[in-house]
Each structure stands twice: as structure tokens, then as C-alpha cells.
Design a protein around this motif. Sequence first.
Motif, PDB file in Angstrom:
ATOM      1  N   GLY A  99       0.803  -1.221   0.000  1.00  0.00           N
ATOM      2  CA  GLY A  99       0.000   0.000   0.000  1.00  0.00           C
ATOM      3  C   GLY A  99       0.831   1.265   0.000  1.00  0.00           C
ATOM      4  O   GLY A  99       1.914   1.322   0.564  1.00  0.00           O
ATOM      5  N   THR A 100       0.292   2.290  -0.664  1.00  0.00           N
ATOM      6  CA  THR A 100       0.817   3.653  -0.594  1.00  0.00           C
ATOM      7  C   THR A 100      -0.373   4.526  -0.255  1.00  0.00           C
ATOM      8  O   THR A 100      -1.259   4.714  -1.074  1.00  0.00           O
ATOM      9  N   PHE A 101      -0.404   5.011   0.968  1.00  0.00           N
ATOM     10  CA  PHE A 101      -1.554   5.755   1.478  1.00  0.00           C
ATOM     11  C   PHE A 101      -1.339   7.251   1.259  1.00  0.00           C
ATOM     12  O   PHE A 101      -0.291   7.785   1.601  1.00  0.00           O
ATOM     13  N   TYR A 102      -2.342   7.905   0.687  1.00  0.00           N
ATOM     14  CA  TYR A 102      -2.290   9.330   0.369  1.00  0.00           C
ATOM     15  C   TYR A 102      -3.086  10.129   1.393  1.00  0.00           C
ATOM     16  O   TYR A 102      -4.191   9.721   1.786  1.00  0.00           O
ATOM     17  N   TYR A 103      -2.528  11.291   1.770  1.00  0.00           N
ATOM     18  CA  TYR A 103      -3.150  12.201   2.728  1.00  0.00           C
ATOM     19  C   TYR A 103      -3.050  13.627   2.205  1.00  0.00           C
ATOM     20  O   TYR A 103      -2.049  14.003   1.594  1.00  0.00           O
ATOM     21  N   ALA A 104      -4.057  14.434   2.495  1.00  0.00           N
ATOM     22  CA  ALA A 104      -4.006  15.878   2.257  1.00  0.00           C
ATOM     23  C   ALA A 104      -3.507  16.524   3.545  1.00  0.00           C
ATOM     24  O   ALA A 104      -3.920  16.126   4.642  1.00  0.00           O
ATOM     25  N   ALA A 105      -2.632  17.517   3.418  1.00  0.00           N
ATOM     26  CA  ALA A 105      -2.105  18.216   4.587  1.00  0.00           C
ATOM     27  C   ALA A 105      -1.746  19.642   4.178  1.00  0.00           C
ATOM     28  O   ALA A 105      -1.780  19.990   3.003  1.00  0.00           O
ATOM     29  N   ALA A 106      -1.397  20.447   5.177  1.00  0.00           N
ATOM     30  CA  ALA A 106      -1.008  21.830   4.908  1.00  0.00           C
ATOM     31  C   ALA A 106       0.007  22.289   5.942  1.00  0.00           C
ATOM     32  O   ALA A 106       0.119  21.709   7.026  1.00  0.00           O
ATOM     33  N   ALA A 107       0.726  23.328   5.576  1.00  0.00           N
ATOM     34  CA  ALA A 107       1.646  24.000   6.482  1.00  0.00           C
ATOM     35  C   ALA A 107       1.223  25.464   6.504  1.00  0.00           C
ATOM     36  O   ALA A 107       1.301  26.152   5.487  1.00  0.00           O
ATOM     37  N   LEU A 108       0.728  25.916   7.653  1.00  0.00           N
ATOM     38  CA  LEU A 108       0.236  27.283   7.797  1.00  0.00           C
ATOM     39  C   LEU A 108       1.410  28.210   8.121  1.00  0.00           C
ATOM     40  O   LEU A 108       2.186  27.940   9.040  1.00  0.00           O
ATOM     41  N   LYS A 109       1.521  29.292   7.378  1.00  0.00           N
ATOM     42  CA  LYS A 109       2.611  30.240   7.610  1.00  0.00           C
ATOM     43  C   LYS A 109       2.307  31.071   8.853  1.00  0.00           C
ATOM     44  O   LYS A 109       1.243  31.669   8.965  1.00  0.00           O
ATOM     45  N   THR A 110       3.264  31.082   9.792  1.00  0.00           N
ATOM     46  CA  THR A 110       3.136  31.858  11.028  1.00  0.00           C
ATOM     47  C   THR A 110       4.418  32.664  11.221  1.00  0.00           C
ATOM     48  O   THR A 110       5.419  32.398  10.541  1.00  0.00           O
ATOM     49  N   PRO A 111       4.434  33.612  12.146  1.00  0.00           N
ATOM     50  CA  PRO A 111       5.678  34.346  12.410  1.00  0.00           C
ATOM     51  C   PRO A 111       6.815  33.427  12.882  1.00  0.00           C
ATOM     52  O   PRO A 111       7.987  33.733  12.701  1.00  0.00           O
ATOM     53  N   GLN A 112       6.493  32.275  13.483  1.00  0.00           N
ATOM     54  CA  GLN A 112       7.510  31.347  13.982  1.00  0.00           C
ATOM     55  C   GLN A 112       7.986  30.355  12.920  1.00  0.00           C
ATOM     56  O   GLN A 112       8.926  29.602  13.146  1.00  0.00           O
ATOM     57  N   GLY A 113       7.317  30.290  11.774  1.00  0.00           N
ATOM     58  CA  GLY A 113       7.662  29.324  10.735  1.00  0.00           C
ATOM     59  C   GLY A 113       6.382  28.700  10.194  1.00  0.00           C
ATOM     60  O   GLY A 113       5.299  29.275  10.314  1.00  0.00           O
ATOM     61  N   TYR A 114       6.494  27.520   9.622  1.00  0.00           N
ATOM     62  CA  TYR A 114       5.329  26.824   9.060  1.00  0.00           C
ATOM     63  C   TYR A 114       4.805  25.793  10.050  1.00  0.00           C
ATOM     64  O   TYR A 114       5.536  24.909  10.476  1.00  0.00           O
ATOM     65  N   GLN A 115       3.537  25.953  10.418  1.00  0.00           N
ATOM     66  CA  GLN A 115       2.883  25.079  11.384  1.00  0.00           C
ATOM     67  C   GLN A 115       2.164  23.957  10.624  1.00  0.00           C
ATOM     68  O   GLN A 115       1.223  24.211   9.880  1.00  0.00           O
ATOM     69  N   GLY A 116       2.628  22.715  10.792  1.00  0.00           N
ATOM     70  CA  GLY A 116       1.992  21.577  10.137  1.00  0.00           C
ATOM     71  C   GLY A 116       0.618  21.303  10.709  1.00  0.00           C
ATOM     72  O   GLY A 116       0.360  21.538  11.885  1.00  0.00           O
ATOM     73  N   THR A 117      -0.273  20.828   9.862  1.00  0.00           N
ATOM     74  CA  THR A 117      -1.640  20.489  10.285  1.00  0.00           C
ATOM     75  C   THR A 117      -1.761  18.983  10.477  1.00  0.00           C
ATOM     76  O   THR A 117      -0.799  18.243  10.294  1.00  0.00           O
TER      77      THR A 117
END
Length: 183
Positions: A99-117
Motif C-alpha cells: 500500500g501507498t496511502f495518500y493524505y491531504a495536509a497543509a503548512a500554515l505560515k506563522t511568524p515562527q515558521g510553518y505550522q503543520g496540520t
Amino acid sequence: MTGCAPEQPTAATAPPDSAPNVVPAAAAVRPGKDAKNATYMIDGEPVTLIDGVEEKTIVPGSASKQVTRLTEHAFEMDLNDDGQKDQVFLLTQDSGGSGTFYYAAAALKTPQGYQGTNAVFIGDRITVQYFKADPEQSSQFWISYGDRQVGEPTADDPMNMASKEFRWDGASLVEVAAAAATK
């Protein structure tokens, strides 16, 4: 003996992320310098990418590894309506099987860097057709992909077209249809 047992957490004293299966996505992970070097939550477990990849031993002493990768399917958009360009992308996760499992994700831009979801499951061994921001809904994006019919062997080519739409609900990434079904 009284007073020797450690104090047990109560609802009032337990940390907010200690409830089973409840992980505040944005609060549970450290920001990274970009999407390739941030931490995400997949199925309640933190995954920290370094240059877009994380390899984790599945069983101590075993050669089997769980490999999570940031794919080439990515774009920028203001997902959380804060005026900053966030990074939206697909992750894959392989655990040594077929299996190769696919996921949607994002990295939100913040003053401290990119916050993973948190990452939202899409499917196993899919073929991505389109992955884009929704032009009619700011803060939403969608994927169109080939999948298999229920009961169809996963070894077969994914010929059934499917799509999913996602949005940021202020605390986590959610599938739009799934969010509407809970209301």
C-alpha cells in the motif's frame, strides 16, 4: 499509604491534548522553516519531515520502515484567511507492504515558521488527476483522483474517478463532506 500515590489528572488538570483521539492539530506540533521540515499529525501520531521525508522503524530491530514523503502535488493559498500564503500538499505513507496511502495536509505560515496540520486520509494507491485550490471557495481545495470500486482488488488499476474537498475549520483540516455530515 495515603499521599504516596501520584496525583491522577482530572478533566480540570489534564492537558488539553490528553483526551483519546483528540489532537489539536495546530497546537500539537512545532513549526518548521518550510513544509518540507515541519511536523504533521497522521492518525494521531506526529510525523516530522526532514527535507520532505521521515523514516520510522516499524518494529524495533526490524528492517521494516514506515516512510512518509511530501509529494510533488503542492500549491500555495491562504488556507486560514490570515493574509499569508500557506502551503497545501499531498503526503504519502508506505509501511513496507504493497500500500501507498495518500493524505491531504497543509503548512500554515506563522511568524515562527510553518505550522503543520493534521493529515486527512484520501486513499490507497490512488492516481492523482487534479489537486487545486477551489476558485469559488477561498480557504478550500480539492483533489480529483482515480480509485477502485468497493470490493475491487487493490492490485487493479484505479479506474473509478472520485474527488474530495477540504477546508481549514479554524483548528484542523477537514473533508468538506465529512464536516457537513456532522452538523
